[in-house]
Design an enzyme around this catalytic site. Structure first.
Site, PDB file in Angstrom:
ATOM      1  N   TYR A 156       0.689  -1.269  -0.002  1.00 10.08           N
ATOM      2  CA  TYR A 156       0.008  -0.043  -0.154  1.00 10.08           C
ATOM      3  C   TYR A 156       1.100   1.153  -0.140  1.00 10.08           C
ATOM      4  CZ  TYR A 156      -3.577   3.463   1.730  1.00 10.08           C
ATOM      5  OH  TYR A 156      -4.389   4.390   1.655  1.00 10.08           O
ATOM      6  N   LYS A 160       0.958   4.373  -2.870  1.00 13.32           N
ATOM      7  CA  LYS A 160       0.749   5.663  -2.448  1.00 13.32           C
ATOM      8  C   LYS A 160       1.972   6.600  -2.789  1.00 13.32           C
ATOM      9  CE  LYS A 160      -3.733   5.038  -1.507  1.00 13.32           C
ATOM     10  NZ  LYS A 160      -4.641   5.857  -2.151  1.00 13.32           N
ATOM     11  N   THR A 191     -13.371   5.606   8.349  1.00 16.24           N
ATOM     12  CA  THR A 191     -14.339   4.911   7.324  1.00 16.24           C
ATOM     13  C   THR A 191     -14.361   3.651   7.384  1.00 16.24           C
ATOM     14  OG1 THR A 191     -12.300   4.559   5.772  1.00 16.24           O
ATOM     15  CG2 THR A 191     -13.511   7.044   5.509  1.00 16.24           C
TER      16      THR A 191
END
Length: 253
Positions: A156, A160, A191
């Site tokens: 990840y 990014k 979230t």
């Protein structure tokens, strides 16, 4: 008479994307809402919410990792709404796993959506904006993990960090056309995806590791939407190539 402005938001069915779509609609944009087919019902709910508030919205189902689908999506937005003035390449996926346990298939999936998906959105939005000849705003979704690496998030983080490079290079190339390109780099956001991710990370590390620093540091999706609203505004016309941190001071550039 004021010409209507159009924004396309990817990953708009929930979380940050939904908040951005709602904010831009409230600011007067006609909004095109994108996500993958499995999220169609949620996209329709967001569309209905925008329409009930008196603003215009359409649904554009597409997989941002597929070039033909992104190209078609941009054309559909222009066909239905008249132009493309703002692109928010928000769609993304994440996975928490120790690096030595990851696979090339894991990496490919994350790169396909986060890095290649952002690249395709930047590319086809810019082509359309250049053709229109009136400039535009392109926004990408990086992360605090795109500035400061975290354990068990190697893939990840790499995706990014890639978005920061794409944003800077695109800003240099597209600036002569009046197009600004920026990204937002959130910290811990409240979230569904982040809540699930935090459970996974906690299961992988000792209780006294980085996760403890995130407690009480969550930011709201509406705050990110507010940042995006500013970056696409006339007042932000001189801001480009930036990856703006929004993280309650968890990380300083």
């Amino acid at each position: 008479m004021t010409t209507s402005r159009t924004a396309l938001v990817t990953g708009a069915s929930r979380g940050i994307g939904k908040a951005i779509a709602l904010r831009l609609a409230n600011d007067g944009y006609s909004v095109a809402l994108n996500d993958v087919p499995v999220q169609l019902s949620h996209l329709t709910e967001v569309k209905d919410e925008i329409m009930k508030s008196g603003h215009k919205a359409i649904v554009c189902v597409a997989d941002v990792s597929k070039e033909d689908q992104v190209e078609r999506m941009v054309k559909d937005v222009v066909s239905q709404l008249g132009s493309l003035d703002v692109m928010v390449a928000n769609a993304g996926v994440c996975q928490a796993k120790p690096m030595i346990e990851t696979t090339t298939a894991d990496f490919q999936r994350i790169l396909d959506v986060n890095a290649i998906g952002t690249y395709l959105c930047y590319k086809y939005a810019a082509k359309q904006m250049i053709e229109q000849g009136k400039g535009g705003r392109i926004i990408g979704a990086s992360s605090m993990a795109g500035k400061q690496a975290w354990p068990n998030l190697s893939l990840y983080c790499a995706s990014k960090f890639a978005i920061r490079g794409l944003t800077q290079a695109s800003a240099l190339e597209f600036g002569k056309h009046g197009i600004t390109v920026n990204a937002y780099a959130p910290g811990v956001v409240d979230t569904e995806m982040i809540r699930d991710l935090r459970v996974d990370i906690t299961d992988l590390q000792d209780k006294d590791q980085e996760e403890d620093k995130a407690q009480g540091m969550e930011i709201k999706t509406e705050e990110i939407a507010g940042l995006v609203a500013y970056l696409v505004s006339k007042e932000a016309g001189s801001i480009t190539g930036q990856c703006v941190s929004i993280n309650k001071g968890m990380y300083f550039d």
